[in-house]
Design a protein around this motif. Structure first.
Motif, PDB file in Angstrom:
ATOM      1  N   VAL A 242       0.705  -1.152   0.088  1.00  0.00           N
ATOM      2  CA  VAL A 242       0.097   0.095   0.074  1.00  0.00           C
ATOM      3  C   VAL A 242       0.833   1.114  -0.022  1.00  0.00           C
ATOM      4  O   VAL A 242       0.696   2.152  -1.145  1.00  0.00           O
ATOM      5  N   LEU A 243       2.058   1.377   0.709  1.00  0.00           N
ATOM      6  CA  LEU A 243       2.665   2.302   0.999  1.00  0.00           C
ATOM      7  C   LEU A 243       3.542   2.894  -0.348  1.00  0.00           C
ATOM      8  O   LEU A 243       3.673   4.001  -0.875  1.00  0.00           O
ATOM      9  N   PHE A 244       3.865   1.532  -1.069  1.00  0.00           N
ATOM     10  CA  PHE A 244       4.603   2.055  -2.353  1.00  0.00           C
ATOM     11  C   PHE A 244       3.472   2.801  -3.318  1.00  0.00           C
ATOM     12  O   PHE A 244       4.192   3.601  -4.212  1.00  0.00           O
ATOM     13  N   ILE A 245       2.202   2.366  -3.252  1.00  0.00           N
ATOM     14  CA  ILE A 245       1.460   3.075  -4.235  1.00  0.00           C
ATOM     15  C   ILE A 245       0.934   4.298  -3.804  1.00  0.00           C
ATOM     16  O   ILE A 245       0.724   5.287  -4.734  1.00  0.00           O
ATOM     17  N   THR A 246       1.342   4.776  -3.010  1.00  0.00           N
ATOM     18  CA  THR A 246       1.140   6.238  -2.496  1.00  0.00           C
ATOM     19  C   THR A 246       2.139   7.250  -3.160  1.00  0.00           C
ATOM     20  O   THR A 246       1.567   8.242  -3.250  1.00  0.00           O
ATOM     21  N   MET A 247       3.116   6.765  -3.745  1.00  0.00           N
ATOM     22  CA  MET A 247       3.942   7.576  -4.568  1.00  0.00           C
ATOM     23  C   MET A 247       3.416   8.199  -5.845  1.00  0.00           C
ATOM     24  O   MET A 247       3.655   9.367  -6.062  1.00  0.00           O
ATOM     25  N   TYR A 248       2.242   7.352  -6.201  1.00  0.00           N
ATOM     26  CA  TYR A 248       1.819   7.798  -7.514  1.00  0.00           C
ATOM     27  C   TYR A 248       0.802   9.128  -7.352  1.00  0.00           C
ATOM     28  O   TYR A 248       0.247  10.102  -8.254  1.00  0.00           O
ATOM     29  N   THR A 249       0.432   9.194  -5.967  1.00  0.00           N
ATOM     30  CA  THR A 249      -0.376  10.428  -5.550  1.00  0.00           C
ATOM     31  C   THR A 249       0.207  11.908  -6.329  1.00  0.00           C
ATOM     32  O   THR A 249      -0.449  12.579  -6.707  1.00  0.00           O
TER      33      THR A 249
END
Length: 282
Positions: free
Chosen positions: A98-105
């Motif tokens: 989940v935390l890796f995906i936050t970078m796309y924000t």
């Protein structure tokens, strides 16, 4: 009376009607609330998936690949078998995915800024943070999809959390709160960096020590002293420890409050910085 006079008299405006129109004050439409505008922008973020379905790859394929890769890569070497290792790594790999995906924000926000969309948002008579908060709320739905898929893969491998569905649900909710708070860092970066690729580069540099310098994969007692010191203050380590306790059906104790403290600090610092840049983008 001539024909011209009759026509003039027939088409002349009524003075009473004019006076009534001038004295009548039209009601202004009610200003939308902060909650409604934030939810509207959150829905806008989700509608983008309809037009660009490739955005679902990072919340569907990526978490599954990460879970399978790390479980089967380290399982035999660390715990002797995948079934023995999955009980330890499942909450951690859930956090990592989940935390890796936050970078796309930040990258998505930078794209909107470059297209001039946020110049229009600034001119709207709405609660000023609504576009940013709504975007993060929309991302929270994407994070939820990633969390559910990762949990299902872990269960398929052999994970049987003692806390049951309730414990896993509570753990995922805590993770979503932390991911929402962490997203404010990438939101601020999108305001000061010029390209989406630059944001992804900086975000990756920040995430590597947070995720791999934590207790996600191995027990910190096996690490050298200097690395144990970093792991002990790493917010991701506190988050993972709290999730392990919740999903195992035990009390997370002080780890949960430390995690919420980090969440409050991230929102207070980077949320304020992001709004400062949002109000004055120069």
């Amino acid at each position: 009376m001539t024909t011209t006079a009759r026509r003039t008299e027939a088409t002349a405006p009524d003075p009473a009607a004019i006076a009534s129109s001038l004295t009548t004050v039209a009601r202004r439409p009610k200003r939308p609330s902060a909650v409604s505008t934030s939810l509207t922008f959150g829905w806008r973020a989700l509608l983008r998936i309809k037009h660009v379905p490739e955005q679902l790859i990072d919340v569907t394929v990526f978490p599954v690949v990460m879970t399978l890769l790390f479980t089967y890569l380290f399982g035999g070497a660390i715990a002797g078998s995948v079934s023995a290792y999955i009980a330890y790594i499942a909450p951690g790999v859930l956090v990592q995915s989940v935390l890796f995906i936050t970078m796309y924000t930040g990258a998505n926000l930078r794209t909107d800024i470059d297209r001039g969309v946020f110049d229009r948002f600034r001119s709207l008579p709405i609660w000023r943070p609504s576009p940013l908060v709504g975007m993060l709320l929309g991302d929270a739905v994407r994070f939820s999809v990633a969390a559910v898929l990762t949990s299902l893969v872990c269960v398929a491998i052999g994970w049987r959390p003692a806390g049951g569905v309730a414990g896993v649900t509570l753990g995922v909710l805590v993770l979503l709160v932390f991911a929402f708070s962490l997203g404010w860092i990438w939101t601020f970066l999108s305001m000061i960096l010029r390209t989406p690729s630059a944001i992804m580069g900086v975000a990756g540099f920040v995430m590597m020590p947070l995720l791999f310098g934590s207790n996600i994969f191995v027990d910190p007692s096996t690490m050298p002293g200097w690395l144990q010191a970093w792991v002990s203050v790493n917010p991701v380590s506190h988050l993972v420890t709290a999730l392990r306790a919740l999903m195992d059906g035990t009390s997370p104790g002080v780890e949960l409050w430390i995690t919420f403290g980090w969440c409050a600090g991230l929102v207070a610092v980077f949320g304020s910085l992001a709004m400062w840049r949002y109000r004055d983008p120069r």
